[in-house]
Design an enzyme around this catalytic site. Structure first.
Site, PDB file in Angstrom:
ATOM      1  N   HIS A   1     -31.732 -22.015 -17.537  1.00  0.00           N
ATOM      2  CA  HIS A   1     -32.831 -20.914 -17.301  1.00  0.00           C
ATOM      3  C   HIS A   1     -31.981 -19.590 -17.816  1.00  0.00           C
ATOM      4  O   HIS A   1     -31.115 -19.302 -17.145  1.00  0.00           O
ATOM      5  CB  HIS A   1     -33.295 -20.817 -16.110  1.00  0.00           C
ATOM      6  CG  HIS A   1     -34.286 -22.095 -15.753  1.00  0.00           C
ATOM      7  ND1 HIS A   1     -33.883 -23.139 -14.946  1.00  0.00           N
ATOM      8  CD2 HIS A   1     -35.624 -22.321 -16.008  1.00  0.00           C
ATOM      9  CE1 HIS A   1     -34.769 -23.853 -14.835  1.00  0.00           C
ATOM     10  NE2 HIS A   1     -35.873 -23.470 -15.523  1.00  0.00           N
TER      11      HIS A   1
ATOM     12  N   SER B   1     -28.794 -24.500  -8.069  1.00  0.00           N
ATOM     13  CA  SER B   1     -28.185 -23.645  -8.452  1.00  0.00           C
ATOM     14  C   SER B   1     -27.186 -22.816  -7.263  1.00  0.00           C
ATOM     15  O   SER B   1     -26.535 -22.309  -7.194  1.00  0.00           O
ATOM     16  CB  SER B   1     -28.667 -22.905  -9.647  1.00  0.00           C
ATOM     17  OG  SER B   1     -28.925 -23.698 -10.509  1.00  0.00           O
TER      18      SER B   1
ATOM     19  N   ASP C   1     -27.594 -25.354 -15.150  1.00  0.00           N
ATOM     20  CA  ASP C   1     -28.730 -24.754 -15.166  1.00  0.00           C
ATOM     21  C   ASP C   1     -28.892 -23.997 -16.448  1.00  0.00           C
ATOM     22  O   ASP C   1     -28.312 -23.467 -17.175  1.00  0.00           O
ATOM     23  CB  ASP C   1     -28.821 -23.566 -14.104  1.00  0.00           C
ATOM     24  CG  ASP C   1     -30.383 -23.081 -13.759  1.00  0.00           C
ATOM     25  OD1 ASP C   1     -31.058 -22.927 -14.829  1.00  0.00           O
ATOM     26  OD2 ASP C   1     -30.399 -22.444 -12.785  1.00  0.00           O
TER      27      ASP C   1
HETATM   28 CO1  B1M Z   1     -37.737 -24.487 -15.298  1.00  0.00          CO
HETATM   29  N1  B1M Z   1     -37.705 -24.380 -13.424  1.00  0.00           N
HETATM   30  N2  B1M Z   1     -36.927 -26.366 -15.425  1.00  0.00           N
HETATM   31  N3  B1M Z   1     -37.847 -24.331 -17.378  1.00  0.00           N
HETATM   32  N4  B1M Z   1     -38.624 -22.876 -15.001  1.00  0.00           N
HETATM   33  C1  B1M Z   1     -38.274 -23.405 -12.546  1.00  0.00           C
HETATM   34  C2  B1M Z   1     -37.224 -22.560 -12.338  1.00  0.00           C
HETATM   35  C3  B1M Z   1     -39.317 -24.189 -11.730  1.00  0.00           C
HETATM   36  C4  B1M Z   1     -39.321 -23.180 -10.320  1.00  0.00           C
HETATM   37  C5  B1M Z   1     -40.508 -24.211 -11.925  1.00  0.00           C
HETATM   38  C6  B1M Z   1     -41.358 -25.064 -10.925  1.00  0.00           C
HETATM   39  O1  B1M Z   1     -41.390 -26.107 -10.587  1.00  0.00           O
HETATM   40  N5  B1M Z   1     -42.513 -24.291 -10.588  1.00  0.00           N
HETATM   41  C7  B1M Z   1     -38.458 -25.358 -11.358  1.00  0.00           C
HETATM   42  C8  B1M Z   1     -37.179 -25.329 -10.242  1.00  0.00           C
HETATM   43  C9  B1M Z   1     -37.395 -26.072  -9.012  1.00  0.00           C
HETATM   44  C10 B1M Z   1     -36.721 -26.047  -7.861  1.00  0.00           C
HETATM   45  O2  B1M Z   1     -35.426 -26.120  -8.313  1.00  0.00           O
HETATM   46  N6  B1M Z   1     -36.765 -26.415  -6.711  1.00  0.00           N
HETATM   47  C11 B1M Z   1     -37.957 -25.771 -12.569  1.00  0.00           C
HETATM   48  C12 B1M Z   1     -37.734 -26.844 -13.235  1.00  0.00           C
HETATM   49  C13 B1M Z   1     -37.664 -28.030 -12.330  1.00  0.00           C
HETATM   50  C14 B1M Z   1     -37.090 -27.106 -14.234  1.00  0.00           C
HETATM   51  C15 B1M Z   1     -36.516 -28.652 -15.020  1.00  0.00           C
HETATM   52  C16 B1M Z   1     -35.575 -29.303 -13.903  1.00  0.00           C
HETATM   53  C17 B1M Z   1     -37.614 -29.466 -15.298  1.00  0.00           C
HETATM   54  C18 B1M Z   1     -37.395 -30.597 -16.013  1.00  0.00           C
HETATM   55  O3  B1M Z   1     -36.551 -30.670 -16.934  1.00  0.00           O
HETATM   56  N7  B1M Z   1     -38.007 -31.756 -15.475  1.00  0.00           N
HETATM   57  C19 B1M Z   1     -35.726 -27.921 -16.223  1.00  0.00           C
HETATM   58  C20 B1M Z   1     -34.192 -27.796 -15.731  1.00  0.00           C
HETATM   59  C21 B1M Z   1     -33.183 -27.885 -16.628  1.00  0.00           C
HETATM   60  C22 B1M Z   1     -31.761 -27.252 -16.227  1.00  0.00           C
HETATM   61  O4  B1M Z   1     -31.894 -26.262 -15.991  1.00  0.00           O
HETATM   62  N8  B1M Z   1     -30.743 -28.234 -15.985  1.00  0.00           N
HETATM   63  C23 B1M Z   1     -36.353 -26.795 -16.601  1.00  0.00           C
HETATM   64  C24 B1M Z   1     -36.552 -26.213 -17.707  1.00  0.00           C
HETATM   65  C25 B1M Z   1     -37.028 -25.012 -18.147  1.00  0.00           C
HETATM   66  C26 B1M Z   1     -37.481 -24.636 -19.523  1.00  0.00           C
HETATM   67  C27 B1M Z   1     -36.196 -24.958 -20.577  1.00  0.00           C
HETATM   68  C28 B1M Z   1     -38.744 -25.209 -20.045  1.00  0.00           C
HETATM   69  C29 B1M Z   1     -37.831 -23.069 -19.422  1.00  0.00           C
HETATM   70  C30 B1M Z   1     -36.513 -22.218 -19.509  1.00  0.00           C
HETATM   71  C31 B1M Z   1     -36.446 -21.626 -20.638  1.00  0.00           C
HETATM   72  C32 B1M Z   1     -35.171 -20.710 -20.686  1.00  0.00           C
HETATM   73  O5  B1M Z   1     -34.800 -19.909 -19.653  1.00  0.00           O
HETATM   74  N9  B1M Z   1     -34.422 -20.379 -21.959  1.00  0.00           N
HETATM   75  C33 B1M Z   1     -38.278 -23.055 -17.788  1.00  0.00           C
HETATM   76  C34 B1M Z   1     -38.963 -22.140 -17.335  1.00  0.00           C
HETATM   77  C35 B1M Z   1     -39.600 -20.823 -18.346  1.00  0.00           C
HETATM   78  C36 B1M Z   1     -39.273 -21.979 -15.880  1.00  0.00           C
HETATM   79  C37 B1M Z   1     -40.298 -20.957 -15.175  1.00  0.00           C
HETATM   80  C38 B1M Z   1     -41.566 -21.290 -15.388  1.00  0.00           C
HETATM   81  C39 B1M Z   1     -40.047 -19.563 -15.460  1.00  0.00           C
HETATM   82  C40 B1M Z   1     -38.598 -19.135 -15.412  1.00  0.00           C
HETATM   83  C41 B1M Z   1     -38.617 -17.683 -16.051  1.00  0.00           C
HETATM   84  O6  B1M Z   1     -38.173 -17.378 -17.086  1.00  0.00           O
HETATM   85  N10 B1M Z   1     -38.997 -16.539 -15.273  1.00  0.00           N
HETATM   86  C42 B1M Z   1     -39.671 -21.290 -13.773  1.00  0.00           C
HETATM   87  C43 B1M Z   1     -40.632 -20.826 -12.692  1.00  0.00           C
HETATM   88  C44 B1M Z   1     -40.274 -19.756 -11.622  1.00  0.00           C
HETATM   89  O7  B1M Z   1     -39.121 -19.266 -12.066  1.00  0.00           O
HETATM   90  N11 B1M Z   1     -40.793 -19.594 -10.767  1.00  0.00           N
HETATM   91  C45 B1M Z   1     -39.026 -22.542 -13.791  1.00  0.00           C
HETATM   92  C46 B1M Z   1     -38.947 -15.156 -15.914  1.00  0.00           C
HETATM   93  C47 B1M Z   1     -37.624 -14.683 -15.517  1.00  0.00           C
HETATM   94  C48 B1M Z   1     -37.561 -13.128 -15.903  1.00  0.00           C
HETATM   95  O8  B1M Z   1     -37.527 -14.712 -14.339  1.00  0.00           O
HETATM   96  O9  B1M Z   1     -35.153 -15.940 -14.337  1.00  0.00           O
HETATM   97  O10 B1M Z   1     -36.391 -15.490 -12.096  1.00  0.00           O
HETATM   98  P1  B1M Z   1     -36.209 -15.277 -13.293  1.00  0.00           P
HETATM   99  O11 B1M Z   1     -35.126 -13.506 -13.252  1.00  0.00           O
HETATM  100  C49 B1M Z   1     -35.686 -12.505 -12.277  1.00  0.00           C
HETATM  101  C50 B1M Z   1     -35.238 -12.575 -11.029  1.00  0.00           C
HETATM  102  O12 B1M Z   1     -34.679 -13.912 -10.550  1.00  0.00           O
HETATM  103  C51 B1M Z   1     -33.861 -11.752 -11.214  1.00  0.00           C
HETATM  104  O13 B1M Z   1     -34.197 -10.727 -12.516  1.00  0.00           O
HETATM  105  C52 B1M Z   1     -35.046 -11.312 -13.231  1.00  0.00           C
HETATM  106  C53 B1M Z   1     -36.402 -10.307 -13.163  1.00  0.00           C
HETATM  107  O14 B1M Z   1     -36.020  -8.921 -13.422  1.00  0.00           O
HETATM  108  N12 B1M Z   1     -32.729 -12.336 -11.820  1.00  0.00           N
HETATM  109  C54 B1M Z   1     -31.310 -11.730 -11.494  1.00  0.00           C
HETATM  110  C55 B1M Z   1     -32.285 -13.595 -12.200  1.00  0.00           C
HETATM  111  N13 B1M Z   1     -31.280 -13.697 -12.626  1.00  0.00           N
HETATM  112  C56 B1M Z   1     -30.354 -12.680 -12.132  1.00  0.00           C
HETATM  113  C57 B1M Z   1     -29.064 -12.247 -12.101  1.00  0.00           C
HETATM  114  C58 B1M Z   1     -28.670 -11.188 -11.376  1.00  0.00           C
HETATM  115  C59 B1M Z   1     -29.524 -10.122 -11.047  1.00  0.00           C
HETATM  116  C60 B1M Z   1     -31.087 -10.510 -11.006  1.00  0.00           C
HETATM  117  O15 B1M Z   1     -27.208 -10.485 -11.384  1.00  0.00           O
HETATM  118  C61 B1M Z   1     -26.490 -11.567 -11.846  1.00  0.00           C
END
Ligand code: B1M
Length: 216
Positions: free
Chosen positions: A101, A152, A99
């Protein structure tokens, strides 16, 4: 566009030109860095996720949005409130194997670091061996795993099972977070396979309050 809307739009459009000036203006108007992140920028990221998920946005544009988000967080970080507390405990943070992200994980790093914790952030795509080695090496008090892909959540389960079989569950309370996780999955499914503490954090602030609880 009004400033709030413009900042949100910058994330959606991946538009970095003039970003810093808008962030400065927002802070000058009294918004805290955390409110800018939580109430504006993450709102934009939510839209990006929806557009990407429904096929209306392609991956390179998602990457640009992520870059805007990262640039903004890096710019705001020095302006954030920090407590004078120090040495409250040490946590190893990682995004799990497979992963990439890391925006959420890095926010957790910032919030914990600013609130007295020592964070060893080992980055993305980290297999369990690397996580445990780091926890051992740095004498961590807890382990935090982040992961956004549905896959993940399965890796997290495997990691906990591995930790249980190595007999290290009592040593390291585990914090889990990321968009694909649910509280029920962590508290019902994962707790039953892990003999130590395992907690779900909805966001970085819940991560902080959980660390405070774990270290109390
Ligand atoms: Co990705 N991606 N992405 N992506 N991406 C998602 C996660 C997805 C839901 C988008 C969608 O389809 N709607 C989807 C997953 C679907 C699934 O698994 N069912 C997805 C996909 C499919 C993919 C790829 C597979 C796409 C592809 O290649 N075809 C690929 C994955 C590659 C891989 O990982 N092997 C991919 C790639 C990417 C980018 C590189 C383009 C980019 C990431 C850049 C980066 O992180 N450096 C990206 C992005 C930006 C997203 C979305 C749009 C936004 C994620 C984000 O940064 N959110 C995302 C959509 C979504 O999440 N709904 C998506 C903002 C961030 C602050 O939120 O990380 O959730 P988040 O953190 C939150 C809480 O979750 C929590 O605290 C934060 C808020 O305070 N939290 C924790 C998180 N970790 C924590 C740990 C803790 C405590 C709290 O304690 C340890």
């Amino acid at each position: 566009l009004p400033l709030d809307e413009r900042l949100k739009r910058r994330v959606i459009d991946g538009e970095r030109n003039g970003l810093e000036a808008d962030l400065d203006t927002a802070m000058a108007q009294g918004r805290t860095p955390l409110s800018i992140i939580n109430d504006l920028l993450l709102d934009g990221m939510k839209v990006v996720g929806e557009l990407f998920g429904s096929g209306q946005m392609q991956l390179p544009f998602v990457l640009q949005s992520a870059e805007v988000m990262k640039t903004a967080v890096a710019y705001l970080e020095p302006h954030m409130e920090k407590t004078d507390d120090d040495g409250k405990g040490r946590i190893v943070l990682a995004t799990v194997k497979g992963d990439v992200h890391d925006i959420g994980k890095n926010l957790v790093d910032i919030i914990l670091s600013n609130n007295g914790y020592d964070v060893v952030n080992i980055g993305i795509k980290q297999p369990i061996n690397a996580i445990l080695d780091a926890a051992e090496e740095h004498r961590a008090d807890a382990i935090g795993m982040s992961g956004l892909l549905v896959k993940s959540t399965v890796i997290m389960k495997e990691n906990l099972a591995e930790m249980a079989s190595r007999g290290v569950a009592e040593r390291w309370p585990v914090l889990l977070g990321g968009a694909a996780l649910t509280r029920a999955y962590v508290e019902d499914d994962l707790r039953s396979i892990y003999p130590g503490q395992v907690h779900y954090a909805r966001d970085a602030f819940e991560g902080l309050s959980l660390m405070d609880r774990v270290m109390a």
